[in-house]
Scaffold this active site. Structure first.
Site, mmCIF file in Angstrom:
data_model
loop_
_atom_site.group_PDB
_atom_site.id
_atom_site.type_symbol
_atom_site.label_atom_id
_atom_site.label_comp_id
_atom_site.label_asym_id
_atom_site.label_seq_id
_atom_site.Cartn_x
_atom_site.Cartn_y
_atom_site.Cartn_z
ATOM 1 N N LYS A 1 36.477 6.128 53.872
ATOM 2 C CA LYS A 1 37.396 6.643 54.880
ATOM 3 C C LYS A 1 38.509 5.568 55.194
ATOM 4 O O LYS A 1 38.863 5.559 56.476
ATOM 5 C CB LYS A 1 36.849 7.109 56.225
ATOM 6 C CG LYS A 1 35.486 7.931 56.221
ATOM 7 C CD LYS A 1 35.598 9.124 55.110
ATOM 8 C CE LYS A 1 36.786 10.032 55.862
ATOM 9 N NZ LYS A 1 37.096 11.223 54.826
ATOM 10 N N THR A 2 38.800 5.043 54.273
ATOM 11 C CA THR A 2 39.931 4.221 54.338
ATOM 12 C C THR A 2 41.140 4.309 53.170
ATOM 13 O O THR A 2 42.211 3.739 53.417
ATOM 14 C CB THR A 2 39.632 2.583 54.331
ATOM 15 O OG1 THR A 2 38.961 2.344 53.185
ATOM 16 C CG2 THR A 2 38.652 2.214 55.375
ATOM 17 N N GLY A 3 41.136 5.312 52.232
ATOM 18 C CA GLY A 3 41.957 5.776 51.243
ATOM 19 C C GLY A 3 41.352 5.216 50.113
ATOM 20 O O GLY A 3 42.103 5.033 49.115
ATOM 21 N N TRP B 1 50.753 11.211 49.851
ATOM 22 C CA TRP B 1 51.291 11.034 48.582
ATOM 23 C C TRP B 1 50.289 11.714 47.253
ATOM 24 O O TRP B 1 49.316 11.080 47.645
ATOM 25 C CB TRP B 1 51.767 9.686 48.179
ATOM 26 C CG TRP B 1 52.928 9.204 49.264
ATOM 27 C CD1 TRP B 1 52.734 8.829 50.473
ATOM 28 C CD2 TRP B 1 54.258 9.086 48.948
ATOM 29 N NE1 TRP B 1 54.073 8.442 51.172
ATOM 30 C CE2 TRP B 1 55.022 8.433 49.891
ATOM 31 C CE3 TRP B 1 55.078 9.243 47.665
ATOM 32 C CZ2 TRP B 1 56.408 8.396 50.043
ATOM 33 C CZ3 TRP B 1 56.231 8.976 47.879
ATOM 34 C CH2 TRP B 1 56.821 8.752 49.064
ATOM 35 N N TYR C 1 42.588 16.628 62.375
ATOM 36 C CA TYR C 1 41.732 16.928 63.399
ATOM 37 C C TYR C 1 42.288 16.398 64.853
ATOM 38 O O TYR C 1 43.293 15.615 64.696
ATOM 39 C CB TYR C 1 40.336 16.287 63.219
ATOM 40 C CG TYR C 1 40.479 14.938 62.565
ATOM 41 C CD1 TYR C 1 40.007 14.684 60.972
ATOM 42 C CD2 TYR C 1 40.729 13.947 63.004
ATOM 43 C CE1 TYR C 1 40.240 13.545 60.350
ATOM 44 C CE2 TYR C 1 40.750 12.458 62.392
ATOM 45 C CZ TYR C 1 40.374 12.484 61.161
ATOM 46 O OH TYR C 1 40.514 11.383 60.313
#
Length: 889
Positions: A621-623, A824, A844
Site C-alpha cells: 500500500k505504498t505504490g 499517473w 475512501y
C-alpha cells in the site's frame, strides 16, 4: 548563641577575596570526603565480603586460608527473578565478547573458529587501550555472558575507568574472563601480573604436560595421563601464586634442568593454565600461558567456556559417528580390498564396538563395478557379500555417474533400478533410506530430478553432503531438509582415494598422526555432536589407512576426553541432528555461481543470469504496483512472469514458495536467449517487513539492488484497513479503524492480526535496518511514496540513475495523469492511457482526527529513528517525514 551570630557577622564583613578563598577551601574539603566515600563504596562492591566465601552460618573464610579447596568457588549471585531476568534465570544474553588485537590476528581467529564451531554467538572488538568499552548492559540486562581477551595484558592495563567498569559488570552479572598470555622477545622473564597476587615466568620450553584431576573446570577433558615429550615452542609462560584463588589446570615440566629460583626445588610441575576461582576480587578467570596452537589448550578452552558460563555455552558429552565407505566396488585394480582386508575390516568393526556402541561401517555401492578387479580382489568382493548382514549399505548410482548431468528423471530412475536389482540379487538391504550421490552431484545445489528419482526408486529419506552451504570452512557445514529428504553435513577425515600407503601420506606420515592426535580430525569430533565421515574403498586395502585412522582416533578420544561415542543408522541420525538443530531444517539457498565447486556440479542447462538484479520489496500500500508498471515500461528492464496465485508478485523469499527451491524461482524469469534485456526485476511488497526475506534474498542475490517505497505510516495503515474492507474482510467490516489500531492485548485474535498488519509494516526503521544488515546501503534506494504519486517522472529519473542504466528514458513523455483515476498512467499512442486495475486508486473517507492523533504519537519514535537511519545512509528525507518531524518538536 549571641557569640555565634557575632562571629558570623564578622565573617560576612571579611574582604571579598578572603571570603572566596575560605568558601573554596570548604568546598574542596567536602568534595574530598564525598569522593572518598564513593570510591570506598565502589571498591567494597567489587570485593566479596570478608575477602572470601560466606559459610553456612554467615561467617567468612579468609581468602588466604590454605583450607579453601577448589570446590569452594565464589558463589554466583542470585539470578532468579528481578529485572532483566529471563525464564532460564540468566541475567545476561548468551553472547561472548571477544577482545582481539586486530581482525587478522591468528589467536583471535582461532578463538572465533571454536566459538563458531560450537554455534556460540559472539561479538569481536579491538582491544581498547584507553578507548571506550563497548556498552555492557541493556537496561538491567547484561549483554555478554563471557569475556575473552586474546592478550590478557590489554585487560590488566586498561585505564582505571574502563577497568572498573568491566570488573563491576563481571561481579554484578557473574561474568567470567578468559585470557591468554603469549610471551615474546620483549617479555620479562619473571614479573607480577599487575594488580593480582600472581607471578608470570616466561619464555620457557616445557615438556610432559599433564591435566590436574582436581581442577573444577574439567568437563570434556579427561585427567590422569601425561603427554610425554616437548610442548610446541619455547615461549611458554607458567604461573606462580600462594593465593588460594588460583588452581592449576594444566601442568608441565621445564625442558632444561634449571629450576625457577622463586618457585623452589619442589616445583617439578609448573602451571601453564590456571583457573582463578574468584576468591581475590569476585571474578572467575581462566588464564593460558600460551595461545591455542597446542591442541590440549583447545580442549581446555572449550571446558573453560562451559564452566565460566554455567554450561550455558557448552557442548554435551554425546558424540555420534558414522563412517561411510564410498565406492566399495569402485577402484582400479591394485587398490581394491582383498580377503585379508575384508577380514581386517570385520575385526576392526568388532573391536571398535567395544568403545563405540553399535559401530558399523556403512558401505556405498555401484553394482556395475562388482568383480572389476584382480582375482584376489574379486574374492574380496565375494567375502564382503557373504557378510552382507554385518554391515550397513547405501546406494550410489549404478555406473557411478553424476546425476546433475542428466535432466530426465526417468534416466536417473533407470540407473537406480539397475543398482536396486543388483542389491536384491545379492541380498543387500534396500530399505536403509540413505543414499549418497557420486561427487555430491545434485544434492546441493539441488537437482530436483535426483531427489524425485531417489524417493521413487529407493524411498530415500536421508543423504549427506560436504557442499552445504560451502565446502570450506568445514565448521560452517550445516544440514537442511528439502522435498522430504534430510541432508546432513558430511566431514572429511584426511583420507582420499589416493591416500593408500602410510609412508606416502602427503607431507609425511606424521601429518596423518597429527590430524588424529589433537589435530583437525580430533577437533571435528570434539566440536560436532554428529560427524558423518567420508572414506573410500582404497583406504581399506593395502596399508588399510582407514582402519588405522579410526582405531587411533577412538583411542585418542577415550584417553583425553570424557566423550561418549556411539553410532546410529542414518535415519535415526537425521532425527537426532534436527532435534539438536531445529533451526537448520529450512535451507538457505545460495547463488551457485558464487562458488566454483557448486557451479561445477550444477546443471549446465541452468544459468544464474535468470536471477533478478532488482527487488522492489514494498511495503504494501505504498505504490509498489505503480512502480512495477513504470519499471516494466523501460526497454532495458524485464519483469517476472505473473503468478496464478499472487498475480505480479512471486513472493518467494518470505513464504512457503521458498521451499520449492531456486529452480522453481528461476522459472518465473525468461531464458536470456529469449529476451532482449537481461536486467530482471521482481516486486513482492511483503518482503519489506518479513523477518526472513532479507537474509534469504542476500544469500541468493548478494549483488542485487533493493528499492523500497515509504509513505506516511499512518496513511499506509489506513490504506491497508480500507483495502481489507474492500475485500470484504469481516473483521475490517465489523470494527472501525480507530477500534482496530487501539485494540488492547485482550482483544480477539483476528482483530489483533488485522491490527498488526495495519501497524507493524510502518515500523520503517526496524525493517529497513534488517535489510541493511545484509545489504550495503549503496545497494538500497528509499523512494518518497508521495513524490511517486505526484511526480513519477522525477522519481523514475532517480531510479534509472540508481540502477546504472545507460539507456535513460524520459518518463515525462510516456506517462500521463488520468483525472478519472486520480494518478499517473502509461501513455499509449493516440493519447490513450493504460492504468492499473480497479482495485488501485480507490477513494475512501478521510481518516478521523482521533486516529490521526493516535498514529502520530504511535509512530513518533519510529519516524525519528527512520530520519537518523536515512541520514546515515546518505539519503534525503521524504517530504512526509519532514512534515512529521516538524510536528514532533
Amino acid at each position: 548563641m549571641l557569640g555565634c551570630v557575632t562571629r558570623l557577622r564578622r565573617l560576612v564583613r571579611l574582604p571579598p577575596l578572603q571570603t572566596s578563598l575560605l568558601l573554596l577551601f570548604l568546598f574542596c574539603t567536602v568534595s574530598v570526603f564525598i569522593s572518598a566515600y564513593f570510591l570506598y563504596g565502589v571498591k567494597r562492591e567489587l570485593e566479596p565480603s570478608g575477602g572470601g566465601v560466606s559459610g553456612a552460618e554467615g561467617a567468612s573464610a579468609d581468602s588466604d586460608d590454605p583450607r579453601v579447596t577448589p570446590s569452594r568457588l565464589l558463589p554466583p549471585r542470585s539470578i532468579s527473578g528481578g529485572p532483566g531476568s529471563d525464564p532460564s534465570g540468566a541475567r545476561t544474553d548468551p553472547i561472548v565478547l571477544v577482545f582481539v588485537e586486530s581482525q587478522y590476528s591468528q589467536l583471535g581467529q582461532e578463538i572465533v573458529a571454536i566459538l563458531e564451531s560450537g554455534r556460540f554467538r559472539y561479538r569481536t572488538e579491538i582491544s581498547p587501550g584507553k578507548g571506550d568499552m563497548p556498552t555492557l548492559t541493556d537496561k538491567e540486562r547484561g549483554r555478554f555472558t563471557l569475556v575473552i581477551y586474546e592478550n590478557i595484558l590489554k585487560y590488566v592495563n586498561l585505564d582505571a575507568w574502563n577497568r572498573e567498569l568491566l570488573d563491576k559488570y563481571c561481579v554484578e552479572y557473574g561474568v567470567g574472563i578468559i585470557g591468554f598470555f603469549k610471551a615474546n622477545e620483549n617479555s620479562l622473564l619473571s614479573a607480577q601480573l599487575k594488580g593480582f597476587p600472581l607471578f608470570l615466568h616466561s619464555n620457557l620450553g616445557l615438556k610432559d604436560c599433564t591435566v590436574n584431576p582436581k581442577s573444577p573446570l574439567l568437563f570434556i577433558t579427561r585427567a590422569g595421563k601425561s603427554l610425554p615429550g616437548p610442548l610446541p615452542g619455547d615461549d611458554w609462560t607458567v604461573f606462580q601464586s600462594n593465593h588460594s584463588t588460583y588452581e592449576p589446570v594444566l601442568l608441565a615440566k621445564t625442558q632444561s634442568a634449571e629450576t625457577i629460583a622463586s618457585m623452589g626445588q619442589n616445583a617439578a610441575l609448573l602451571p601453564s593454565v590456571v583457573q582463578d576461582l574468584g576468591l581475590h576480587d569476585g571474578i572467575q578467570r581462566v588464564l593460558f600461558g600460551n595461545n591455542l596452537g597446542f591442541w590440549l589448550h583447545k580442549l581446555v578452552f572449550v571446558d573453560a567456556v562451559a564452566f565460566l558460563t554455567g554450561k550455558r555455552l557448552s557442548l554435551s558429552l554425546e558424540r555420534y559417528i558414522l563412517v561411510d565407505i564410498d565406492d566399495i566396488f569402485v577402484g582400479r585394480e591394485g587398490t581394491r580390498m582383498k580377503v585379508p582386508d575384508v577380514k581386517a575390516l570385520l575385526e576392526t568393526q568388532r573391536e571398535l564396538r567395544t568403545h563405540v556402541p553399535n559401530f558399523t561401517f556403512n558401505l556405498g555401492f555401484s553394482g556395475k563395478f562388482f568383480h572389476a578387479g584382480s582375482d584376489e580382489e574379486d574374492l574380496g568382493d565375494d567375502l564382503l557379500l557373504s557378510h552382507v548382514k554385518d554391515f550397513w549399505w547405501f546406494p550410489h548410482m549404478w555406473s557411478h555417474m553424476q546425476p546433475h548431468l542428466f535432466h530426465n528423471q526417468s534416466v536417473l530412475a533407470e540407473q537406480m533400478l539397475l543398482n536396486k536389482k543388483f542389491a536384491t540379487d545379492h541380498g543387500i538391504p534396500t530399505n536403509m533410506g540413505y543414499a549418497v550421490a557420486p561427487h555430491h552431484s545434485g544434492v546441493y545445489p539441488v537437482h530436483m530430478q535426483l531427489y524425485d528419482a531417489w524417493k521413487k526408486v529407493w524411498g530415500i529419506r536421508v543423504t549427506s553432503t560436504e557442499e552445504y552451504p560451502h565446502l570450506k570452512p568445514a565448521r560452517f557445514r550445516r544440514g537442511f531438509i528439502h522435498s522430504g529428504i534430510s541432508v546432513l553435513p558430511r566431514q572429511t577425515c584426511g583420507l582420499f582415494t589416493h591416500t593408500i600407503f602410510y609412508k606416502d601420506y602427503p607431507g609425511s606420515p606424521n601429518e596423518l598422526d597429527k590430524l588424529i592426535n589433537g589435530g583437525e580430525l580430533f577437533l571435528t569430533v570434539l566440536l560436532n555432536p554428529i560427524s558423518i565421515f567420508m572414506t573410500h574403498l582404497s583406504n581399506y586395502g593395502n596399508d588399510r589407512l582407514g582402519l588405522y585412522t579410526f582405531k587411533s582416533l577412538v583411542m585418542f578420544i577415550q584417553t583425553w576426553t570424557n566423550l561418549k561415542m556411539q553410532t546410529l543408522p542414518p535415519i535415526q541420525l537425521a532425527h537426532k541432528y534436527f532435534s539438536l538443530f531445529p533451526s537448520e531444517r529450512d535451507p538457505l539457498w545460495q547463488d551457485p555461481c558464487e562458488d566454483k565447486r557448486h557451479k561445477d556440479i550444477w546443471s549446465k542447462e541452468k544459468t544464474c543470469d535468470r536471477f533478478p538484479k532488482l527487488l522492489v520489496i514494498g511495503p504494501q500500500k505504498t505504490g509498489t504496483t505503480a512502480l512495477y508498471l513504470f519499471l516494466g515500461m523501460h526497454p532495458d528492464l524485464t519483469s517476472n512472469y505473473p503468478s496464478k496465485e499472487t498475480f505480479e508478485e512471486i513472493q518467494f523469499f518470505n513464504g512457503h514458495n521458498y521451499h520449492r527451491g531456486i529452480d522453481w524461482y528461476m522459472e518465473y524469469f525468461p531464458l536470456p536467449s529469449n529476451t532482449s534485456s537481461d536486467y530482471y526485476f521482481e516486486k513482492s511488497a511483503n518482503y519489506f517487513d518479513s523477518e526472513v526475506a532479507a537474509q534469504r534474498a542476500a544469500a541468493l542475490l548478494p549483488k542485487a539492488k533493493i528499492i523500497t517505497i515509504l509513505i506516511n505510516p499512518a496513511d499506509r495503515a489506513y490504506s491497508w484497513y480500507q483495502h481489507q474492507r474492500a475485500h470484504d474482510d469481516p473483521v475490517a467490516l465489523k470494527y472501525s479503524f480507530h477500534d482496530v489500531i487501539t485494540a488492547g492485548r485482550d482483544a480477539p485474535v483476528k482483530l489483533r492480526v488485522l491490527q498488526n498488519r495495519c501497524l507493524v509494516p510502518g515500523w520503517y526503521s526496524i525493517h529497513l535496518e534488517r535489510w541493511l544488515n545484509f545489504y550495503h546501503s549503496s545497494q538500497v534506494l528509499v523512494l518518497d511514496g508521495q513524490m511517486l504519486k505526484t511526480e513519477p517522472a522525477a522519481i523514475m529519473d532517480k531510479v534509472q540513475k540508481f540502477l546504472g542504466l545507460t539507456n535513460i528514458i524520459n518518463y515525462h513523455k510516456i506517462l500521463a495523469f488520468d483525472p478519472k483515476k486520480g494518478f499517473w498512467c502509461q501513455l499509449l499512442e493516440g493519447g490513450k492511457t493504460k492504468c492499473l486495475g480497479k482495485s488501485k486508486g480507490r477513494r475512501y473517507p478521510d481518516m478521523d482526527s482521533e486516529s490521526q492523533a493516535f498514529l502520530r504519537e504511535y509512530y513518533r519514535d519510529h519516524n525519528i529513528e527512520l530520519s537518523k537511519l536515512l541520514y546515515r545512509m546518505g539519503q534525503p528525507l521524504p517530504s512526509w517525514l519532514r512534515e512529521e518531524l516538524v510536528h514532533t518538536r
